[in-house]
Scaffold this motif. Structure first.
Motif, PDB file in Angstrom:
ATOM      1  N   GLU A 268       0.890  -1.353  -0.047  1.00 48.68           N
ATOM      2  CA  GLU A 268      -0.166  -0.092  -0.026  1.00 48.68           C
ATOM      3  C   GLU A 268       0.853   1.333   0.050  1.00 48.68           C
ATOM      4  O   GLU A 268       0.392   2.102  -0.528  1.00 48.68           O
ATOM      5  CB  GLU A 268      -1.033  -0.035   1.170  1.00 48.68           C
ATOM      6  CG  GLU A 268      -1.805   1.312   1.441  1.00 48.68           C
ATOM      7  CD  GLU A 268      -3.244   1.040   0.504  1.00 48.68           C
ATOM      8  OE1 GLU A 268      -3.698   1.911   0.089  1.00 48.68           O
ATOM      9  OE2 GLU A 268      -3.455  -0.346   0.036  1.00 48.68           O
ATOM     10  N   SER A 269       1.936   1.287   0.541  1.00 48.94           N
ATOM     11  CA  SER A 269       2.869   2.393   0.749  1.00 48.94           C
ATOM     12  C   SER A 269       3.700   2.711  -0.421  1.00 48.94           C
ATOM     13  O   SER A 269       4.478   3.650  -0.321  1.00 48.94           O
ATOM     14  CB  SER A 269       3.997   2.322   1.939  1.00 48.94           C
ATOM     15  OG  SER A 269       4.701   1.052   1.673  1.00 48.94           O
ATOM     16  N   MET A 270       3.483   1.740  -1.608  1.00 47.48           N
ATOM     17  CA  MET A 270       4.643   1.912  -2.831  1.00 47.48           C
ATOM     18  C   MET A 270       4.485   3.110  -3.323  1.00 47.48           C
ATOM     19  O   MET A 270       5.558   3.842  -3.553  1.00 47.48           O
ATOM     20  CB  MET A 270       4.268   0.485  -3.628  1.00 47.48           C
ATOM     21  CG  MET A 270       5.268   0.870  -4.754  1.00 47.48           C
ATOM     22  SD  MET A 270       4.951  -0.720  -5.824  1.00 47.48           S
ATOM     23  CE  MET A 270       5.288  -1.999  -4.875  1.00 47.48           C
ATOM     24  N   GLY A 271       3.507   3.552  -3.823  1.00 47.14           N
ATOM     25  CA  GLY A 271       3.168   5.050  -4.688  1.00 47.14           C
ATOM     26  C   GLY A 271       3.397   4.891  -6.005  1.00 47.14           C
ATOM     27  O   GLY A 271       3.663   3.488  -6.641  1.00 47.14           O
ATOM     28  N   THR A 272       3.555   5.797  -7.019  1.00 44.73           N
ATOM     29  CA  THR A 272       3.451   5.981  -8.265  1.00 44.73           C
ATOM     30  C   THR A 272       4.290   6.776  -8.923  1.00 44.73           C
ATOM     31  O   THR A 272       4.290   8.111  -8.185  1.00 44.73           O
ATOM     32  CB  THR A 272       2.035   6.053  -8.804  1.00 44.73           C
ATOM     33  OG1 THR A 272       2.196   5.792 -10.230  1.00 44.73           O
ATOM     34  CG2 THR A 272       1.244   7.020  -8.414  1.00 44.73           C
ATOM     35  N   GLY A 273       4.865   6.625  -9.778  1.00 41.15           N
ATOM     36  CA  GLY A 273       5.472   7.732 -10.782  1.00 41.15           C
ATOM     37  C   GLY A 273       4.618   8.720 -11.577  1.00 41.15           C
ATOM     38  O   GLY A 273       3.455   8.061 -11.518  1.00 41.15           O
ATOM     39  N   CYS A 274       5.083   9.621 -12.193  1.00 42.01           N
ATOM     40  CA  CYS A 274       3.932  10.438 -12.949  1.00 42.01           C
ATOM     41  C   CYS A 274       4.940  11.029 -14.051  1.00 42.01           C
ATOM     42  O   CYS A 274       6.024  11.551 -13.871  1.00 42.01           O
ATOM     43  CB  CYS A 274       3.575  11.450 -12.258  1.00 42.01           C
ATOM     44  SG  CYS A 274       2.394  12.713 -13.252  1.00 42.01           S
ATOM     45  N   ASN A 275       4.446  10.787 -15.358  1.00 40.43           N
ATOM     46  CA  ASN A 275       5.360  10.835 -16.537  1.00 40.43           C
ATOM     47  C   ASN A 275       4.658  11.979 -17.442  1.00 40.43           C
ATOM     48  O   ASN A 275       3.539  11.743 -17.586  1.00 40.43           O
ATOM     49  CB  ASN A 275       5.346   9.781 -17.545  1.00 40.43           C
ATOM     50  CG  ASN A 275       6.107   8.498 -16.724  1.00 40.43           C
ATOM     51  OD1 ASN A 275       7.316   8.529 -16.579  1.00 40.43           O
ATOM     52  ND2 ASN A 275       5.495   7.489 -16.138  1.00 40.43           N
ATOM     53  N   ILE A 276       5.463  13.016 -17.562  1.00 43.33           N
ATOM     54  CA  ILE A 276       4.793  14.049 -18.428  1.00 43.33           C
ATOM     55  C   ILE A 276       5.609  13.919 -19.933  1.00 43.33           C
ATOM     56  O   ILE A 276       6.733  14.137 -20.140  1.00 43.33           O
ATOM     57  CB  ILE A 276       5.263  15.450 -18.017  1.00 43.33           C
ATOM     58  CG1 ILE A 276       4.329  15.716 -16.716  1.00 43.33           C
ATOM     59  CG2 ILE A 276       4.914  16.600 -18.744  1.00 43.33           C
ATOM     60  CD1 ILE A 276       4.770  15.197 -15.337  1.00 43.33           C
ATOM     61  N   GLN A 277       4.767  13.752 -20.927  1.00 48.57           N
ATOM     62  CA  GLN A 277       5.396  13.439 -22.346  1.00 48.57           C
ATOM     63  C   GLN A 277       4.902  14.350 -23.419  1.00 48.57           C
ATOM     64  O   GLN A 277       3.583  14.517 -23.362  1.00 48.57           O
ATOM     65  CB  GLN A 277       5.136  12.099 -22.593  1.00 48.57           C
ATOM     66  CG  GLN A 277       5.773  11.417 -23.733  1.00 48.57           C
ATOM     67  CD  GLN A 277       5.684   9.701 -23.960  1.00 48.57           C
ATOM     68  OE1 GLN A 277       4.677   9.419 -23.275  1.00 48.57           O
ATOM     69  NE2 GLN A 277       6.639   9.348 -24.375  1.00 48.57           N
TER      70      GLN A 277
END
Length: 532
Positions: free
Chosen positions: A220-229
């Protein structure tokens, strides 16, 4: 340490191994850009630790400056500026967790459009319909993803056929959004960007993402990246399109490309399951040069990763662009066949130890069950109801439920029947023994999730219609909620009633149909008797 990296950043090591930092999508984009030099639209990744910090304490104070610096770099690379009314840069904002969570996290495309930049896009592209269609798509996605509005309440309907119709739809959509949300979609592209990034981070805690993590036992604590392309456009004219393709068939393991393509569309059209897609081979007819390049690229990726790859791509005005790659999810039968075939492929040459690590005993057991189900046949009293696309192998019977909520409440085996599934349906999908949709293709949301979870599924059974509490075929057959049907995710057949075993010796059938399994069992036996 910086919290933002461009795709071409030198990480002093393989970017594909940095999923914990860049997320799976960011790591794949960096690997394709740096190690392979593929045609990837430039961009940058906001790292997974930044998301975790945001979820704990809010927007990091240094993040605005980092994002603006990377946007400026992207503007220089593309020769366009975000918010320029004459020639605007548009970007995609996509999530990317360290582990694949298909469709569970958020995306915003065509970001940077407003009432001024849409005119500039129309002038520069020479295609008013394309520009206004892109603006319509952006407003709908921003309103639902960022502002939390219900898409049905927006009443977007089918895209207008002419620029004038689309322009009218856009104006009506803006008014509806303002009334429902109490504010308009912001015109400032940097405000749009910040809100979209925050929406991606927040989607980590959405009910659908939690349901998926519970099923997959993801931290649950992993989180996500965010890609701006930088955006490339599959909806830009007749020579454009988009698709998703696996380097090999993730259901059967056959060494042929497997996926869907849709001309004049954007990626969300393919995976949402609301549009009738075309087999990937249609690209060979529609854009033969792009198809040839794609096939070559798929082989390069497979050799590089030494595994099956799942690839998202766009063709813009005949030019191929790679938007994502990751190691592809596959069914148990496919896992067995692919592992053995890659051991036999001299250019990949998986070792027996690698094969066994990819196909442990629980996967082999599931493969045996799936192959046994393939040789079953409908028993007396059952009749063919429909055929669709076999998206996830296996043959099961269950009572029809038409909503995810009904699937969760059921106390017996059920088959979830939907026009198409969405990420909001994942809890109900998890509670079902089978899935049937009337729309969608082989890489639609329903297909990908069902294959991942080993749930037999048939998708795109387009001669069926779900109306009220019943499913009606074009041949006049009717099945109501609560009645029993059987789905065969291998053949794509759907029967009314229960299917019974029609094979006396399933064990010999498994050996005959999946000899790869026997070889793996032999390798496993040698490892068990080898000295410690």
């Amino acid at each position: 340490m910086t919290g933002v990296y461009s795709f071409d950043h030198d990480h002093d090591g393989p970017a594909r191994e940095l999923g914990h930092l860049l997320g799976g999508k960011g790591a794949g984009l960096a690997e394709m850009t740096g190690a392979l030099g593929l045609n990837v639209p430039p961009g940058f990744t906001i790292t997974v630790p930044v998301c975790c910090e945001y979820l704990r304490t809010g927007w990091p104070t240094s993040l605005d400056a980092e994002i603006r610096a990377h946007i400026a770099r992207l503007e220089r690379a593309m020769g366009r500026q975000l918010g320029d009314p004459n020639d605007p840069l548009l970007v995609a904002v996509r999530s990317g967790a360290p582990v694949s969570m298909p469709g569970m996290l958020d995306t915003v495309l065509n970001l940077g459009l407003n009432d001024d930049t849409v005119l500039g896009l129309a002038r520069r592209s020479g295609d008013d319909r394309f520009a206004w269609d892109s603006y319509r798509r952006f407003l709908t996605m921003f309103a639902t993803t960022v502002m939390g509005l219900d898409e049905e309440a927006l009443e977007p309907g089918t895209a207008g056929a002419t620029p004038e119709q689309l322009r009218g739809q856009v104006h009506a959509l803006r008014e509806t959004i303002g009334e429902l949300a109490g504010r308009p979609v912001p015109a400032d592209p940097f405000q749009q960007l910040r809100e979209a990034i925050e929406a991606v981070f927040r989607s980590w805690g959405s009910p659908r993402a939690r349901a998926y993590r519970d099923r997959e036992s993801i931290d649950e604590s992993m989180g996500t990246g965010c890609n701006i392309q930088a955006m490339v456009f599959g909806n830009r004219g007749e020579n454009s399109g988009t698709g998703v393709v696996f380097t090999r068939n993730p259901s059967t393991g056959e060494a042929l490309p497997y996926g869907d393509y849709l001309p004049r569309a954007q990626g969300e059209d393919v995976v949402a399951g609301n549009t009738r897609t075309l087999p990937i081979t249609h690209l060979a007819e529609h854009q033969p040069d792009a198809y040839t390049e794609l096939m070559s690229t798929l082989r390069r990726l497979e050799l590089h990763y030494r595994d099956v790859c799942d690839v998202e791509f766009t063709v813009e005005d005949g030019r191929l662009w790679l938007l994502q790659t990751r190691v592809g999810k596959r069914g148990a039968v496919a896992a067995v066949r692919i592992a053995v075939d890659m051991a036999d492929d001299d250019a990949i040459a998986l070792t027996p130890e690698e094969v066994l690590s990819r196909v442990p005993e629980p996967v082999r057991a599931r493969a045996r069950a799936e192959v046994a189900a393939e040789v079953l046949a409908p028993g007396t009293g059952s009749s063919l109801f429909a055929t669709g696309l076999g998206a996830s192998p296996g043959l099961v019977s269950g009572r029809v439920v038409l909503t995810a909520e009904d699937a969760l409440c059921a106390d017996e085996d059920v088959i979830l029947v939907r026009t198409s599934t969405s990420p909001e349906d994942v809890a109900g999908m998890s509670a079902s023994v089978g899935i049937l949709t009337t729309r969608g293709g082989l890489v639609s949301h329903a297909a990908v999730v069902a294959r991942d979870w080993g749930i037999p599924a048939v998708v795109g059974a387009d001669r069926l219609a779900v109306t009220g509490d019943e499913i009606r075929s074009q041949d006049g057959l009717v099945v109501r909620a609560g009645e029993i049907i059987t789905v065969d995710g291998g053949s794509g057949c759907v029967w009314i009633g229960e299917v019974r075993t029609a094979v006396a010796d399933a064990t010999s059938a498994v050996t005959e149909r999946l000899p790869h399994l026997l070889r793996i069992e032999q390798w496993a036996g040698r490892r068990e008797v080898s000295p410690a």
